[in-house]
Design an enzyme around this catalytic site. Structure first.
Site, PDB file in Angstrom:
ATOM      1  N   PRO A  10       2.427 -41.906   3.168  1.00  0.00           N
ATOM      2  CA  PRO A  10       3.177 -41.823   2.161  1.00  0.00           C
ATOM      3  C   PRO A  10       4.631 -42.112   2.422  1.00  0.00           C
ATOM      4  CG  PRO A  10       2.064 -39.934   2.235  1.00  0.00           C
ATOM      5  CD  PRO A  10       1.530 -40.914   3.114  1.00  0.00           C
ATOM      6  N   ASN A  11       5.419 -42.546   1.446  1.00  0.00           N
ATOM      7  CA  ASN A  11       6.776 -42.885   1.259  1.00  0.00           C
ATOM      8  C   ASN A  11       7.313 -43.668   2.709  1.00  0.00           C
ATOM      9  OD1 ASN A  11       7.359 -41.043  -1.074  1.00  0.00           O
ATOM     10  ND2 ASN A  11       6.492 -39.278   0.424  1.00  0.00           N
ATOM     11  N   ARG A  18      15.226 -44.488   2.560  1.00  0.00           N
ATOM     12  CA  ARG A  18      14.861 -43.275   2.339  1.00  0.00           C
ATOM     13  C   ARG A  18      15.557 -42.518   3.530  1.00  0.00           C
ATOM     14  NH1 ARG A  18       9.024 -40.856   4.676  1.00  0.00           N
ATOM     15  NH2 ARG A  18       9.484 -38.736   4.153  1.00  0.00           N
ATOM     16  N   TYR A  23      15.451 -41.251   9.094  1.00  0.00           N
ATOM     17  CA  TYR A  23      14.481 -42.210   9.468  1.00  0.00           C
ATOM     18  C   TYR A  23      14.906 -43.746   9.551  1.00  0.00           C
ATOM     19  CZ  TYR A  23      11.566 -38.544   7.194  1.00  0.00           C
ATOM     20  OH  TYR A  23      10.793 -37.460   6.943  1.00  0.00           O
ATOM     21  N   ASN A  75       0.964 -43.428  11.493  1.00  0.00           N
ATOM     22  CA  ASN A  75       1.944 -42.343  11.205  1.00  0.00           C
ATOM     23  C   ASN A  75       1.710 -41.716   9.807  1.00  0.00           C
ATOM     24  OD1 ASN A  75       4.212 -40.953  10.026  1.00  0.00           O
ATOM     25  ND2 ASN A  75       5.776 -42.338  10.509  1.00  0.00           N
ATOM     26  N   ALA A  78       3.747 -37.265   5.479  1.00  0.00           N
ATOM     27  CA  ALA A  78       3.337 -35.748   5.153  1.00  0.00           C
ATOM     28  C   ALA A  78       2.132 -35.607   5.160  1.00  0.00           C
ATOM     29  CB  ALA A  78       3.923 -35.514   3.748  1.00  0.00           C
ATOM     30  N   HIS A  81       0.826 -32.844   8.035  1.00  0.00           N
ATOM     31  CA  HIS A  81       0.539 -31.706   7.978  1.00  0.00           C
ATOM     32  C   HIS A  81      -0.101 -31.032   6.930  1.00  0.00           C
ATOM     33  CE1 HIS A  81       4.422 -32.915   9.780  1.00  0.00           C
ATOM     34  NE2 HIS A  81       4.979 -33.408   8.817  1.00  0.00           N
ATOM     35  N   ASP A  88     -10.577 -35.915   9.638  1.00  0.00           N
ATOM     36  CA  ASP A  88     -12.121 -35.767   9.938  1.00  0.00           C
ATOM     37  C   ASP A  88     -12.581 -37.484   9.890  1.00  0.00           C
ATOM     38  OD1 ASP A  88     -12.268 -33.254  10.345  1.00  0.00           O
ATOM     39  OD2 ASP A  88     -13.329 -33.056   7.857  1.00  0.00           O
ATOM     40  N   GLU A  99      -0.768 -40.904  17.482  1.00  0.00           N
ATOM     41  CA  GLU A  99       0.012 -40.616  16.420  1.00  0.00           C
ATOM     42  C   GLU A  99       1.679 -40.737  16.605  1.00  0.00           C
ATOM     43  OE1 GLU A  99      -0.380 -36.438  16.146  1.00  0.00           O
ATOM     44  OE2 GLU A  99       1.112 -36.052  14.565  1.00  0.00           O
ATOM     45  N   HIS A 101       5.716 -40.792  15.012  1.00  0.00           N
ATOM     46  CA  HIS A 101       6.523 -40.171  14.128  1.00  0.00           C
ATOM     47  C   HIS A 101       7.949 -40.682  14.212  1.00  0.00           C
ATOM     48  CE1 HIS A 101       3.754 -37.463  12.439  1.00  0.00           C
ATOM     49  NE2 HIS A 101       3.547 -37.252  13.695  1.00  0.00           N
ATOM     50  N   LEU A 102       8.665 -41.096  13.406  1.00  0.00           N
ATOM     51  CA  LEU A 102      10.102 -41.651  13.577  1.00  0.00           C
ATOM     52  C   LEU A 102      10.974 -40.351  14.044  1.00  0.00           C
ATOM     53  CD1 LEU A 102       9.612 -43.449  10.427  1.00  0.00           C
ATOM     54  CD2 LEU A 102      10.860 -44.707  12.018  1.00  0.00           C
ATOM     55  N   ARG A 108      11.987 -30.234  13.732  1.00  0.00           N
ATOM     56  CA  ARG A 108      12.267 -29.994  12.139  1.00  0.00           C
ATOM     57  C   ARG A 108      11.909 -28.653  11.642  1.00  0.00           C
ATOM     58  NH1 ARG A 108      11.339 -35.484   9.186  1.00  0.00           N
ATOM     59  NH2 ARG A 108      12.440 -34.492   7.864  1.00  0.00           N
ATOM     60  N   ARG A 112       6.716 -28.684   9.367  1.00  0.00           N
ATOM     61  CA  ARG A 112       6.253 -29.970   9.976  1.00  0.00           C
ATOM     62  C   ARG A 112       5.915 -30.123  11.419  1.00  0.00           C
ATOM     63  NH1 ARG A 112       8.574 -33.946   6.269  1.00  0.00           N
ATOM     64  NH2 ARG A 112      10.203 -32.671   5.255  1.00  0.00           N
TER      65      ARG A 112
HETATM   66  C1  DQA Z   1       7.251 -38.353   9.723  1.00  0.00           C
HETATM   67  C2  DQA Z   1       7.555 -37.068   9.566  1.00  0.00           C
HETATM   68  C3  DQA Z   1       6.964 -36.196   8.485  1.00  0.00           C
HETATM   69  O1  DQA Z   1       7.152 -34.671   8.415  1.00  0.00           O
HETATM   70  C4  DQA Z   1       7.342 -36.947   7.254  1.00  0.00           C
HETATM   71  O2  DQA Z   1       6.751 -36.141   6.038  1.00  0.00           O
HETATM   72  C5  DQA Z   1       7.266 -38.222   7.101  1.00  0.00           C
HETATM   73  C6  DQA Z   1       7.606 -39.210   8.059  1.00  0.00           C
HETATM   74  C7  DQA Z   1       7.939 -39.301  10.480  1.00  0.00           C
HETATM   75  O3  DQA Z   1       7.745 -40.288  10.909  1.00  0.00           O
HETATM   76  O4  DQA Z   1       9.086 -38.673  11.014  1.00  0.00           O
HETATM   77  O5  DQA Z   1       6.967 -38.762   5.914  1.00  0.00           O
HETATM   78  O6  DQA Z   1       5.862 -38.721   9.855  1.00  0.00           O
END
Ligand code: DQA
Length: 153
Positions: A10-11, A18, A23, A75, A78, A81, A88, A99, A101-102, A108, A112
């Site tokens: 998401p997002n 954003r 990011y 990725n 959110a 977490h 699963d 996995e 993450h940016l 953080r 997180r």
């Molecule tokens: C994220 C880190 C997460 O905590 C956050 O909710 C994101 C982006 C990252 O790529 O740094 O949406 O996964």
């Protein structure tokens, strides 16, 4: 040729607009295009899904299992977490995954720093902006070079 699926939670569709100070300025489309170019230059296929809905990501993981996908790069955003259901699903299909993450989630907020994925991932790349994705893909391609002599990168 390996089949690789890239999943974004998401997002992440808002990348570029954003919180750019956190990011970065690359859009998700930019990142996906770079990844697809890199994978294809190395003789591999990379497909992508971004969703704001947990069930879409679970369905995509299950579909990857049915399609014989070799690796997943995810990725979970959110959902990192919160999502036991996505964890699963990845365990159910038993597809090795990276996995990414940016941001460096360990640097953080406390909430997180907990990931439902890291302990079952092949590895985690966190904190290098858009490069986290490319580094994750590079790790998979290096792994293919070791396990599959026909790989050309
Ligand atoms: C994220 C880190 C997460 O905590 C956050 O909710 C994101 C982006 C990252 O790529 O740094 O949406 O996964």
């Amino acid at each position: 040729m390996a089949k690789i699926v890239l999943l974004n939670g998401p997002n992440l569709n808002l990348l570029g607009q954003r919180e750019p100070e956190l990011y970065g300025s690359h859009s998700l489309a930019d990142i996906v295009a770079l990844m697809q170019g890199f994978a294809s230059d190395c003789g591999h296929q990379l497909t992508h899904l971004q969703s704001n809905a947990e069930h879409d990501l679970v369905d995509a993981v299950q579909q990857a299992g049915a399609d014989g996908v070799d690796y997943i790069i995810i990725n979970p955003a959110a959902f990192t977490h919160t999502s036991i259901v996505l964890r699963d699903a990845l365990l159910a299909v038993a597809i090795p995954f990276v996995e990414v993450h940016l941001t460096n989630i360990q640097a953080r907020e406390d909430f997180r720093q907990q990931s439902y994925f890291s302990d079952v991932a092949m590895g985690v790349v966190s904190g290098f902006g858009a490069d986290s994705y490319l580094l994750g893909l590079q790790a998979i391609i290096n792994n293919l070079d070791i396990t599959d002599n026909s790989s050309s990168c």
